[in-house]
Motif scaffolding. Structure first.
Motif, short mmCIF file in Angstrom:
data_model
loop_
_atom_site.label_atom_id
_atom_site.label_comp_id
_atom_site.label_asym_id
_atom_site.label_seq_id
_atom_site.Cartn_x
_atom_site.Cartn_y
_atom_site.Cartn_z
N ALA A 302 31.71 -44.71 1.49
CA ALA A 302 32.45 -44.76 2.76
C ALA A 302 32.59 -46.20 3.24
O ALA A 302 33.62 -46.58 3.82
CB ALA A 302 31.74 -43.90 3.81
N VAL A 303 31.57 -47.00 3.00
CA VAL A 303 31.64 -48.43 3.33
C VAL A 303 32.76 -49.09 2.54
O VAL A 303 33.53 -49.89 3.07
CB VAL A 303 30.29 -49.11 3.05
CG1 VAL A 303 30.44 -50.63 3.06
CG2 VAL A 303 29.26 -48.70 4.09
N ALA A 304 32.86 -48.76 1.25
CA ALA A 304 33.91 -49.33 0.41
C ALA A 304 35.29 -48.97 0.93
O ALA A 304 36.20 -49.80 0.96
CB ALA A 304 33.74 -48.85 -1.03
N ARG A 305 35.47 -47.70 1.38
CA ARG A 305 36.76 -47.28 1.93
C ARG A 305 37.08 -48.03 3.22
O ARG A 305 38.21 -48.49 3.42
CB ARG A 305 36.77 -45.78 2.17
CG ARG A 305 36.81 -44.95 0.89
CD ARG A 305 37.13 -43.50 1.19
NE ARG A 305 36.06 -42.84 1.94
CZ ARG A 305 35.01 -42.23 1.39
NH1 ARG A 305 34.89 -42.19 0.07
NH2 ARG A 305 34.10 -41.65 2.14
N ALA A 306 36.09 -48.18 4.08
CA ALA A 306 36.30 -48.92 5.33
C ALA A 306 36.60 -50.38 5.04
O ALA A 306 37.44 -51.01 5.71
CB ALA A 306 35.07 -48.79 6.23
#
Length: 366
Positions: A302-306
Motif C-alpha cells: 500500500a505504501v508503494a501504491r501511495a
C-alpha cells in the motif's frame, strides 16, 4: 551504495582516458590540490599515488576535498558530454527553432551519437527536447494572456491543428480548454532534468510533475474535473516559490522545500507522503521502512501504491524510496531521473538541516 567501484588501477586508467562510462559514478580526490573532480575532467592529470576514488560527492566532501572549478562535479553529469553541452547551448541560443537531424549534422555532430547521449541522460532525444522547448514558449505565451494563434507562432508551429495536437498530447487538453479565470493556474518550470508542470491555487501548490510522466494527462484531467472553472494558465505565488526553491536545489544551494502544498488522497496516503518528506536529502528508505515509520509495518504494498500516486515530485521525495535490496525501483519520472536525483542529493548529506524542516501539507485543496 548504488555502484561498486572498480579497483584503483581501473579507475586511474579511466581518469587518464577521460572515460565517460564512469562519469557521475566515481570521483577522484587529488591530495596535492585538495580538490575532487569527475573522471572526465580536462585538467592536467595527477600522479596515481596522489589519487583516491570515491563513489559519491558526499564522500569526497567528508574527506575534506572541494569541488573542481573546471569540471563542476556538483552539477548534473549530462553537460560533461561535449555533444550534449553543444546542443543544449544551441537550443538555449535559439529556443524557438525547429530542429532536424540535418541541423545536428551541420554542427559537426553525429545524430545517432546525440540520440543515444540524450536518451541516456534525459530519457528523450534532442529533437524531442527541442519540440518540448517550443511548446514551452507557446505555454508561456498563453500564461501571459496571449491568444492561441499567438502562442502557436511563439512555439513555431506552422498550423493551429499541429499546435493543438502537440499541446493536447503533452498537457492532456487543447490550449483553448485552459480557462483564464480558474482558481487553479498551470505554469511551466524548467529544470536541468527536464521541464515540469506546476499547478497552483492562490495559496497552495497542487501538482508538480515532469512533463514526460505518463500519468500527467490523467492527473491534470482529474484536477480539472474536481475544480470549479477547471485549470487556467498563469504563475501564482506558490509556483513562483516552487521555482525559486527548485533552482536552489539544482544549483546545490539548498534541499529545503517550504512551498505550501495541497494534497488530497486518503489519510493513509497523506501519512506516506508526510513520511517521505521526513527522509533527509542524501538518504533513502525502503517501502517497508516507510510502512514501519507510519505504524503499519505490514502495509508495504500500500505504501508503494501511495508512493506512485504522489503528484508533487521532488518536494514530496518519492525518488528517495528504493528496493529493500538497495536497487532502484519504479519511478514515474523515469529510473534515469531517479538515479540522477539520488546522485545530486549525495552532496546534501553532510549539510542537511533539521529533520522536520519544510513540512506543512494542507489536507486538501484551497
Amino acid at each position: 551504495m548504488l555502484f561498486t567501484l572498480p579497483d584503483h588501477a581501473t579507475l586511474y586508467r579511466a581518469l587518464l582516458e577521460r572515460d565517460a562510462r564512469f562519469d557521475g559514478q566515481a570521483f577522484v580526490c587529488v591530495a596535492t590540490t585538495g580538490i575532487f573532480c569527475r573522471l572526465t575532467c580536462p585538467a592536467r592529470k595527477p600522479l596515481a599515488q596522489n589519487c583516491t576514488f570515491h563513489d559519491t560527492i558526499g564522500a569526497c566532501i567528508e574527506a575534506g576535498f572541494r569541488p573542481c572549478k573546471r569540471c563542476h562535479p556538483m552539477q548534473a553529469a549530462a553537460r560533461a558530454e561535449p555533444v550534449i553541452a553543444k546542443l543544449l547551448e544551441a537550443l538555449e541560443a535559439d529556443p524557438g527553432r525547429r530542429w532536424y537531424e540535418s541541423d545536428i549534422v551541420a554542427l559537426g555532430l553525429d545524430p545517432s551519437t546525440a540520440r543515444r547521449a540524450f536518451k541516456r541522460h534525459f530519457g528523450m532525444t534532442f529533437l524531442d527536447m527541442a519540440r518540448q522547448r517550443r511548446l514551452r514558449e507557446g505555454f508561456t505565451a498563453l500564461s501571459e494572456g496571449a491568444k492561441v494563434i499567438t502562442a502557436q507562432h511563439e512555439a513555431s508551429f506552422d498550423s493551429p491543428s499541429a499546435f493543438r495536437q502537440a499541446f493536447a498530447k503533452l498537457i492532456g487538453c487543447a490550449p483553448g480548454a485552459l480557462s483564464r479565470d480558474a482558481a487553479l493556474q498551470a505554469s511551466w518550470i524548467a529544470t536541468p532534468l527536464g521541464d515540469m508542470i506546476a499547478v497552483s491555487s492562490a495559496r497552495h501548490l497542487h501538482l508538480l510533475e515532469f512533463l514526460d510522466r505518463k500519468a500527467l494527462p490523467a492527473e491534470l484531467t482529474a484536477l480539472r474535473k474536481s475544480t470549479p472553472g477547471g485549470i487556467g494558465v498563469g504563475r501564482l505565488a506558490p509556483t513562483v516559490q516552487a521555482e525559486t526553491e527548485l533552482s536552489a536545489y539544482f544549483e546545490g544551494r539548498s534541499a529545503r522545500f517550504e512551498t505550501p502544498l495541497a494534497q488530497g488522497g486518503s489519510a493513509f496516503a497523506r501519512a506516506v507522503w508526510q513520511a517521505l518528506r521526513e527522509i533527509p536529502a542524501g538518504e533513502t528508505r525502503s517501502y517497508s521502512q516507510i510502512a514501519e515509520a507510519i505504524g503499519q509495518p505490514s502495509a508495504s504494498r500500500a505504501v508503494a501504491r501511495a508512493n506512485g500516486a504522489n503528484q508533487i515530485a521532488l518536494m514530496v521525495p518519492c525518488h528517495r524510496v528504493i528496493g529493500a535490496d538497495g536497487s532502484l525501483t519504479g519511478y514515474g519520472g523515469g529510473l534515469w531521473r531517479k538515479q540522477r536525483l539520488i546522485e545530486i542529493e549525495r552532496a546534501y548529506a553532510p549539510q542537511r538541516g533539521p529533520k522536520n524542516a519544510g513540512l506543512g501539507i494542507s489536507p486538501g485543496p484551497a
